[in-house]
Scaffold this motif. Structure first.
Motif, PDB file in Angstrom:
ATOM      1  N   SER A  54       0.839  -1.197   0.000  1.00  0.00           N
ATOM      2  CA  SER A  54       0.000   0.000   0.000  1.00  0.00           C
ATOM      3  C   SER A  54       0.871   1.242   0.000  1.00  0.00           C
ATOM      4  O   SER A  54       1.888   1.301   0.664  1.00  0.00           O
ATOM      5  N   ALA A  55       0.446   2.239  -0.735  1.00  0.00           N
ATOM      6  CA  ALA A  55       1.174   3.507  -0.754  1.00  0.00           C
ATOM      7  C   ALA A  55       0.662   4.439   0.329  1.00  0.00           C
ATOM      8  O   ALA A  55       1.126   5.558   0.463  1.00  0.00           O
ATOM      9  N   LYS A  56      -0.314   3.988   1.105  1.00  0.00           N
ATOM     10  CA  LYS A  56      -0.909   4.827   2.140  1.00  0.00           C
ATOM     11  C   LYS A  56       0.071   5.000   3.299  1.00  0.00           C
ATOM     12  O   LYS A  56       0.707   4.045   3.733  1.00  0.00           O
ATOM     13  N   PRO A  57       0.207   6.225   3.819  1.00  0.00           N
ATOM     14  CA  PRO A  57       1.121   6.443   4.942  1.00  0.00           C
ATOM     15  C   PRO A  57       0.682   5.666   6.177  1.00  0.00           C
ATOM     16  O   PRO A  57      -0.492   5.561   6.468  1.00  0.00           O
ATOM     17  N   THR A  58       1.652   5.101   6.877  1.00  0.00           N
ATOM     18  CA  THR A  58       1.386   4.409   8.129  1.00  0.00           C
ATOM     19  C   THR A  58       2.224   5.073   9.214  1.00  0.00           C
ATOM     20  O   THR A  58       2.951   6.033   8.960  1.00  0.00           O
TER      21      THR A  58
ATOM     22  N   LEU B 250      -0.451  14.113  -1.632  1.00  0.00           N
ATOM     23  CA  LEU B 250      -0.135  15.152  -2.606  1.00  0.00           C
ATOM     24  C   LEU B 250      -0.451  14.609  -3.995  1.00  0.00           C
ATOM     25  O   LEU B 250       0.076  13.583  -4.401  1.00  0.00           O
ATOM     26  N   LEU B 251      -1.334  15.279  -4.720  1.00  0.00           N
ATOM     27  CA  LEU B 251      -1.694  14.864  -6.075  1.00  0.00           C
ATOM     28  C   LEU B 251      -1.137  15.880  -7.073  1.00  0.00           C
ATOM     29  O   LEU B 251      -1.715  16.941  -7.266  1.00  0.00           O
ATOM     30  N   PRO B 252      -0.030  15.576  -7.714  1.00  0.00           N
ATOM     31  CA  PRO B 252       0.479  16.476  -8.746  1.00  0.00           C
ATOM     32  C   PRO B 252      -0.143  16.138 -10.099  1.00  0.00           C
ATOM     33  O   PRO B 252      -0.431  14.983 -10.383  1.00  0.00           O
TER      34      PRO B 252
ATOM     35  N   GLN C 200       2.006  25.008  -7.257  1.00  0.00           N
ATOM     36  CA  GLN C 200       2.996  24.385  -8.132  1.00  0.00           C
ATOM     37  C   GLN C 200       2.446  23.136  -8.820  1.00  0.00           C
ATOM     38  O   GLN C 200       3.092  22.100  -8.882  1.00  0.00           O
ATOM     39  N   GLY C 201       1.239  23.213  -9.323  1.00  0.00           N
ATOM     40  CA  GLY C 201       0.643  22.128 -10.084  1.00  0.00           C
ATOM     41  C   GLY C 201       0.206  20.929  -9.271  1.00  0.00           C
ATOM     42  O   GLY C 201       0.095  19.828  -9.805  1.00  0.00           O
ATOM     43  N   SER C 202      -0.034  21.116  -7.969  1.00  0.00           N
ATOM     44  CA  SER C 202      -0.473  19.992  -7.145  1.00  0.00           C
ATOM     45  C   SER C 202      -1.468  20.470  -6.090  1.00  0.00           C
ATOM     46  O   SER C 202      -1.594  21.662  -5.801  1.00  0.00           O
ATOM     47  N   ILE C 203      -2.170  19.509  -5.522  1.00  0.00           N
ATOM     48  CA  ILE C 203      -3.177  19.763  -4.490  1.00  0.00           C
ATOM     49  C   ILE C 203      -3.047  18.645  -3.453  1.00  0.00           C
ATOM     50  O   ILE C 203      -2.671  17.524  -3.786  1.00  0.00           O
TER      51      ILE C 203
ATOM     52  N   ASP D 146     -15.322  20.301   4.031  1.00  0.00           N
ATOM     53  CA  ASP D 146     -14.458  21.430   4.416  1.00  0.00           C
ATOM     54  C   ASP D 146     -12.977  21.059   4.442  1.00  0.00           C
ATOM     55  O   ASP D 146     -12.125  21.935   4.273  1.00  0.00           O
ATOM     56  N   VAL D 147     -12.653  19.793   4.648  1.00  0.00           N
ATOM     57  CA  VAL D 147     -11.251  19.388   4.776  1.00  0.00           C
ATOM     58  C   VAL D 147     -10.813  18.453   3.659  1.00  0.00           C
ATOM     59  O   VAL D 147      -9.752  17.835   3.748  1.00  0.00           O
ATOM     60  N   ALA D 148     -11.598  18.306   2.620  1.00  0.00           N
ATOM     61  CA  ALA D 148     -11.277  17.359   1.537  1.00  0.00           C
ATOM     62  C   ALA D 148      -9.968  17.692   0.855  1.00  0.00           C
ATOM     63  O   ALA D 148      -9.176  16.802   0.555  1.00  0.00           O
ATOM     64  N   VAL D 149      -9.728  18.967   0.583  1.00  0.00           N
ATOM     65  CA  VAL D 149      -8.475  19.383  -0.044  1.00  0.00           C
ATOM     66  C   VAL D 149      -7.903  20.568   0.722  1.00  0.00           C
ATOM     67  O   VAL D 149      -8.623  21.278   1.410  1.00  0.00           O
ATOM     68  N   LYS D 150      -6.603  20.718   0.579  1.00  0.00           N
ATOM     69  CA  LYS D 150      -5.950  21.906   1.140  1.00  0.00           C
ATOM     70  C   LYS D 150      -4.759  22.230   0.269  1.00  0.00           C
ATOM     71  O   LYS D 150      -4.317  21.419  -0.548  1.00  0.00           O
ATOM     72  N   ALA D 151      -4.233  23.412   0.459  1.00  0.00           N
ATOM     73  CA  ALA D 151      -3.045  23.832  -0.293  1.00  0.00           C
ATOM     74  C   ALA D 151      -1.841  23.089   0.252  1.00  0.00           C
ATOM     75  O   ALA D 151      -1.625  23.049   1.462  1.00  0.00           O
TER      76      ALA D 151
END
Length: 135
Positions: free
Chosen positions: A57-61, A71-73, A93-96, A127-132
């Protein structure tokens, strides 16, 4: 001066065919060597159960990090919408940065041709789905 075609026809009829097998053997051996080299590589030897869940899994543990956001570039990212609401002001910079629960429970559509990311998030994460992202 006339051309004697009958003499030529008789000469061709009495000749025995001559087949040279050397080029055919060269091609066959080349194909055999290629297949042997290709099949000697064993990409299927590694079984999935040899890896730990953190490697699959690439999910952080807790061992790889405690981040709540991915981070989605996207090359040429211009527009981000979450449940129809424009969140393009959060692009850096092209990511969210996208919340991990949105990645697990929501739906994300990325279109590199138009430079858009469309996110369908669970209602409690609007409200917290995405952030800078922090750059």
């Amino acid at each position: 001066m006339s051309i004697d075609t009958q003499k030529f026809k008789d000469k061709i009829e009495h000749q025995t065919p001559n087949i040279n097998l050397v080029p055919l053997l060269d091609v066959i051996f080349t194909i055999m060597i290629f297949l042997l080299v290709l099949l000697s590589q064993h990409p299927g030897e590694t079984q999935l159960d040899e890896y730990s869940p953190e490697q699959i899994s690439a999910k952080p543990t807790s061992s790889t990090g405690d981040s709540e956001y991915y981070l989605l570039p996207l090359n040429g990212l211009r527009k981000v919408t979450v449940n129809g609401v424009d969140k393009s002001s959060m692009i850096r910079q092209g990511s969210i940065a996208v919340h991990t629960r949105v990645m697990d429970e929501g739906q994300i559509t990325m279109d590199s041709s138009t430079g858009t990311i469309t996110i369908t998030a669970p209602p409690d994460l609007l409200d917290v789905a995405v952030k800078a992202p922090v750059v």
